[in-house]
Design an enzyme around this catalytic site. Structure first.
Site, short mmCIF file in Angstrom:
data_model
loop_
_atom_site.label_atom_id
_atom_site.label_comp_id
_atom_site.label_asym_id
_atom_site.label_seq_id
_atom_site.Cartn_x
_atom_site.Cartn_y
_atom_site.Cartn_z
N GLU A 154 -48.11 6.55 -15.24
CA GLU A 154 -48.60 6.18 -13.91
C GLU A 154 -48.49 4.66 -13.73
O GLU A 154 -48.59 3.89 -14.69
CB GLU A 154 -50.03 6.66 -13.70
CG GLU A 154 -51.05 6.21 -14.75
CD GLU A 154 -51.64 4.84 -14.48
OE1 GLU A 154 -51.50 4.35 -13.34
OE2 GLU A 154 -52.23 4.26 -15.40
N CYS A 266 -56.42 -1.43 -17.62
CA CYS A 266 -55.01 -1.36 -18.03
C CYS A 266 -54.53 -2.57 -18.80
O CYS A 266 -54.14 -2.46 -19.97
CB CYS A 266 -54.13 -1.15 -16.80
SG CYS A 266 -54.35 0.47 -16.01
#
Length: 436
Positions: A154, A266
């Site tokens: 993603e 992230c």
């Protein structure tokens, strides 16, 4: 098509909800019964613009379902997404335990040909390991069922995840069979009506693309923060440096903003996981180690500027903090620079009053009554000896400066995101400090 998404956290929920918008039947699975019950009522446990409406709409139309029992919905599934978390282990590597456990569950429950798509961010080699675990479980069942595993990382930006999914700049699929490629191409076709932006690679390359992308963006941020820190020492203006180098098409203007460091789920995790992967292969990754080190040091700068202004005397001072989430348009506080600054302020004996448009409850659960969480930005600033801006929410960009001057004890502003006009603030009476 019928789609199963295992893992109803940030990535899994956005994936499932957005796929259901195209008319696909989607079942989202999670082991957290309370979360599933909450989602089943059309309520979303995270702050993400546009997501609530999509979930409510597709529950009403019967396309989006939530359950804790994967075996109850996996029959006849065309694609099963693995979207569980891969938190950092003690050595910085990604913990893939949940991914492997899901793979075993899939092996125990699939009934026919299925594409298993790993959307979790995983180190190179994990997707192949998923396939191995599924085969082991099928062997235990003495079942001859065809399946393919693909890597489908993603690239969602928190605060823009829905639009990123609906209009992706690229969809990466690492696959080893034409059948799996065609299945994924059909699945993503509704999002490619104007231009096909799908990139098919081998599995290891797809896994690497995800880490390389986040590492590059993190590197740009840390590079600009290094430049900003040098600009302060030599008397240069980092904003004009950014404009000057960003005008070069080889560099580009994005991700060149200096500030108090990156955070979130992230960049910090993925940079460290990539370093850990390199360690296993005997490569030291000196550049990324520096990127991570620079970023952690950058989070300390707003506190150091504040301490310098008050000549080291911060005891019993009241400090206002605007912005607690790691970036605007999210309530995510993982690795948020604001938390580092607040920790330093509390250790220095300060009283902290804070405000964030979305992350207040998330911070309350983490910090309890250690700080005062205000109902609005001006209430946070009332009686403050200084205001520290840590997140560039839109509503912070044009505050009522005269009102702030009236409510603050001392007009000291630490701008951790370089969003204000230095000259204007100094003219109206603020002591103003920024990054670079």
């Amino acid at each position: 098509m019928k789609i199963i998404v295992i893992g109803s956290g940030y990535v899994g929920l956005v994936t499932g909800a957005c796929l259901s918008e195209t008319g696909i039947d989607v079942c989202c699975v999670d082991t957290d019964a309370a979360k599933i019950a909450f989602l089943g009522q059309g309520k979303v446990p995270i702050y993400e613009p546009g997501l609530q409406e999509i979930v409510e709409r597709n529950i009403r139309t019967g396309r989006l379902h939530f359950t804790t029992d994967v075996s109850a919905c996996i029959g006849g599934a065309d694609v099963v997404f693995i979207a569980v978390g891969t938190p950092p282990d003690q050595d910085g590597s990604a913990d893939t335990h949940s991914v492997i456990e899901v793979a075993r569950t899939i092996g125990r429950t699939i009934t026919g040909y299925t594409v298993v798509a790993v959307k979790s961010t995983v180190p190179v080699g994990t997707t192949q390991q998923v396939g191995t675990e599924i085969r082991k479980e099928l062997h235990k069942r003495n079942a001859s069922i065809e399946f393919d595993v693909v890597s489908n990382p993603e690239f969602l930006k928190e605060g823009r995840a829905v639009s990123d999914f609906m209009t992706p700049d690229r969809v990466v699929v690492g696959a080893e069979s034409t059948r799996a490629e065609r299945t994924m191409e059909l699945l993503y076709k509704p999002f490619m009506m104007t231009r096909n932006r799908m990139l098919f690679t081998d599995i290891a390359t797809a896994e690497m693309i995800k880490y390389a992308a986040n590492a590059m963006l993190a590197t740009r941020i840390s590079f600009m923060n290094e430049m900003a820190n040098l600009c302060e020492r030599v008397g240069a203006d980092i904003d004009n440096v950014r404009r000057g180098i960003g005008a070069d098409p080889r560099i580009g203007a994005k991700f060149l903003y200096a500030g108090c460091g990156y955070g979130g789920s992230c960049f910090p995790k993925d940079v460290r996981a990539l370093i850990a992967t390199a360690d296993r292969f005997g490569y030291p990754m000196p550049l990324l180690r520096a990127v991570d080190r620079i970023n952690e040091a950058q989070k300390e700068i707003p506190f150091r500027k504040l301490k310098d202004h008050f000549d080291g005397h911060l005891e019993n001072r009241t400090i206002a903090v605007w912005g607690l989430s790691f970036k605007p348009d999210t309530d995510d506080i993982r690795e948020a620079p604001a938390l580092v600054v607040i920790e330093r302020l509390l250790k220095a004996g300060c009283r902290v009053k804070a405000y964030d448009p979305a992350a207040t409850e998330t911070v309350r659960k983490k910090l309890g009554d250690k700080i005062l969480l205000a109902d609005d930005m001006y209430a946070a600033a009332e009686g403050a000896d200084s205001l520290v801006v840590m997140t560039e929410w839109r509503q912070f960009r044009h505050p009522d400066w005269l009102r702030l001057l009236g409510v603050m004890r001392h007009p000291v502003l630490i701008d951790g995101r370089n969003i204000y006009d230095r000259g204007m603030l100094i003219r109206i009476g603020f002591a103003y400090y920024r990054i670079g």
